[in-house]
Design a protein around this motif. Structure first.
Motif, PDB file in Angstrom:
ATOM      1  N   GLU A 155       0.866  -1.195   0.000  1.00  0.00           N
ATOM      2  CA  GLU A 155       0.000   0.000   0.000  1.00  0.00           C
ATOM      3  C   GLU A 155       0.888   1.226   0.000  1.00  0.00           C
ATOM      4  O   GLU A 155       1.962   1.219   0.607  1.00  0.00           O
ATOM      5  CB  GLU A 155      -0.805   0.076   1.301  1.00  0.00           C
ATOM      6  N   ILE A 156       0.439   2.270  -0.643  1.00  0.00           N
ATOM      7  CA  ILE A 156       1.139   3.543  -0.552  1.00  0.00           C
ATOM      8  C   ILE A 156       0.148   4.574  -0.018  1.00  0.00           C
ATOM      9  O   ILE A 156      -1.002   4.636  -0.456  1.00  0.00           O
ATOM     10  CB  ILE A 156       1.756   3.989  -1.898  1.00  0.00           C
ATOM     11  N   GLY A 157       0.620   5.342   0.949  1.00  0.00           N
ATOM     12  CA  GLY A 157      -0.199   6.390   1.545  1.00  0.00           C
ATOM     13  C   GLY A 157       0.580   7.680   1.630  1.00  0.00           C
ATOM     14  O   GLY A 157       1.709   7.777   1.139  1.00  0.00           O
ATOM     15  N   SER A 158       0.023   8.642   2.300  1.00  0.00           N
ATOM     16  CA  SER A 158       0.677   9.955   2.390  1.00  0.00           C
ATOM     17  C   SER A 158       1.957   9.914   3.218  1.00  0.00           C
ATOM     18  O   SER A 158       2.836  10.746   3.044  1.00  0.00           O
ATOM     19  CB  SER A 158      -0.289  10.977   2.977  1.00  0.00           C
ATOM     20  N   SER A 159       2.089   8.912   4.101  1.00  0.00           N
ATOM     21  CA  SER A 159       3.298   8.845   4.930  1.00  0.00           C
ATOM     22  C   SER A 159       4.295   7.785   4.466  1.00  0.00           C
ATOM     23  O   SER A 159       5.393   7.689   5.004  1.00  0.00           O
ATOM     24  CB  SER A 159       2.920   8.596   6.393  1.00  0.00           C
ATOM     25  N   GLY A 160       3.913   6.972   3.494  1.00  0.00           N
ATOM     26  CA  GLY A 160       4.857   5.976   3.005  1.00  0.00           C
ATOM     27  C   GLY A 160       4.192   4.690   2.549  1.00  0.00           C
ATOM     28  O   GLY A 160       3.014   4.673   2.200  1.00  0.00           O
ATOM     29  N   TYR A 161       4.996   3.621   2.565  1.00  0.00           N
ATOM     30  CA  TYR A 161       4.563   2.315   2.074  1.00  0.00           C
ATOM     31  C   TYR A 161       4.377   1.351   3.238  1.00  0.00           C
ATOM     32  O   TYR A 161       5.111   1.410   4.220  1.00  0.00           O
ATOM     33  CB  TYR A 161       5.628   1.701   1.160  1.00  0.00           C
ATOM     34  N   GLU A 162       3.418   0.435   3.076  1.00  0.00           N
ATOM     35  CA  GLU A 162       3.257  -0.687   3.986  1.00  0.00           C
ATOM     36  C   GLU A 162       3.261  -1.940   3.130  1.00  0.00           C
ATOM     37  O   GLU A 162       2.574  -1.993   2.107  1.00  0.00           O
ATOM     38  CB  GLU A 162       1.942  -0.607   4.748  1.00  0.00           C
ATOM     39  N   THR A 163       4.030  -2.927   3.557  1.00  0.00           N
ATOM     40  CA  THR A 163       4.059  -4.193   2.830  1.00  0.00           C
ATOM     41  C   THR A 163       3.726  -5.321   3.794  1.00  0.00           C
ATOM     42  O   THR A 163       3.987  -5.233   4.987  1.00  0.00           O
ATOM     43  CB  THR A 163       5.450  -4.480   2.224  1.00  0.00           C
ATOM     44  N   LYS A 164       3.148  -6.380   3.254  1.00  0.00           N
ATOM     45  CA  LYS A 164       2.877  -7.575   4.045  1.00  0.00           C
ATOM     46  C   LYS A 164       3.614  -8.728   3.387  1.00  0.00           C
ATOM     47  O   LYS A 164       3.583  -8.872   2.158  1.00  0.00           O
ATOM     48  CB  LYS A 164       1.374  -7.857   4.100  1.00  0.00           C
ATOM     49  N   LEU A 165       4.290  -9.529   4.198  1.00  0.00           N
ATOM     50  CA  LEU A 165       5.075 -10.649   3.688  1.00  0.00           C
ATOM     51  C   LEU A 165       4.330 -11.970   3.878  1.00  0.00           C
ATOM     52  O   LEU A 165       3.371 -12.044   4.651  1.00  0.00           O
ATOM     53  CB  LEU A 165       6.427 -10.718   4.404  1.00  0.00           C
ATOM     54  N   THR A 166       4.808 -13.022   3.199  1.00  0.00           N
ATOM     55  CA  THR A 166       4.176 -14.337   3.296  1.00  0.00           C
ATOM     56  C   THR A 166       4.194 -14.885   4.719  1.00  0.00           C
ATOM     57  O   THR A 166       3.364 -15.707   5.068  1.00  0.00           O
ATOM     58  CB  THR A 166       4.855 -15.345   2.338  1.00  0.00           C
ATOM     59  N   ASN A 167       5.123 -14.439   5.565  1.00  0.00           N
ATOM     60  CA  ASN A 167       5.168 -14.898   6.955  1.00  0.00           C
ATOM     61  C   ASN A 167       4.246 -14.093   7.876  1.00  0.00           C
ATOM     62  O   ASN A 167       4.208 -14.313   9.081  1.00  0.00           O
ATOM     63  CB  ASN A 167       6.602 -14.870   7.498  1.00  0.00           C
ATOM     64  N   GLY A 168       3.505 -13.134   7.313  1.00  0.00           N
ATOM     65  CA  GLY A 168       2.557 -12.349   8.091  1.00  0.00           C
ATOM     66  C   GLY A 168       3.100 -11.033   8.621  1.00  0.00           C
ATOM     67  O   GLY A 168       2.338 -10.205   9.111  1.00  0.00           O
TER      68      GLY A 168
END
Length: 147
Positions: free
Chosen positions: A118-131
């Protein structure tokens, strides 16, 4: 005076309800997406056909949601810029992940794949296969791990 205040409150509540009730979700064709979204889909998914594309039109904003098989979802803003790519626990194409973020993940979590970004106004969030959920700023620098 109290009657005017109540009347004003009811009017405001009615207007807000009216605006929210005015939201429309419509199935559209790929060609009806903004140019940026069309380019993104062509670049990262080639000729793969979406299951459906929704246009979510509200009074002050428009968003698009593209759904592919295997539950892969992509959300775009009104200009066609991607906001979120969610593989629903399956990996997403590497080409979507910014190079600096991909490099950090490869170095620190070599066995994991990205299932959501996800990209938002404050940066990126990623989710990995391990949770694990990793947060990065807009310069793609690692900030922290969320679980």
């Amino acid at each position: 005076m109290r009657t005017k205040l109540k009347l004003t409150a009811y009017l405001i509540a009615g207007l807000l309800f009216g605006f929210s009730a005015n939201a429309q979700k419509t199935v559209i064709k790929k060609e009806a997406l903004p140019a940026n979204a069309q380019t993104f889909l062509k670049t990262h998914f080639g000729s793969k056909k979406p299951s459906y594309i929704l246009q979510d039109k509200e009074i002050l904003s428009t968003e698009y949601k593209v759904q592919f098989d295997k539950q892969l979802e992509i959300e775009f803003d009104k200009k066609g810029n991607w906001k979120e790519v969610d593989g629903k626990n399956d990996k997403i194409p590497k080409s979507i992940i910014p190079k600096k973020i991909a490099s950090y993940i490869k170095t620190n979590f070599p066995k994991e794949k990205v299932t959501k970004i996800e990209i938002g106004s404050s940066g990126y969030e990623t989710k990995l296969t391990n949770g694990l959920e990793l947060k990065f700023n807009l310069k793609e620098d690692f900030i922290k791990i969320d679980k």
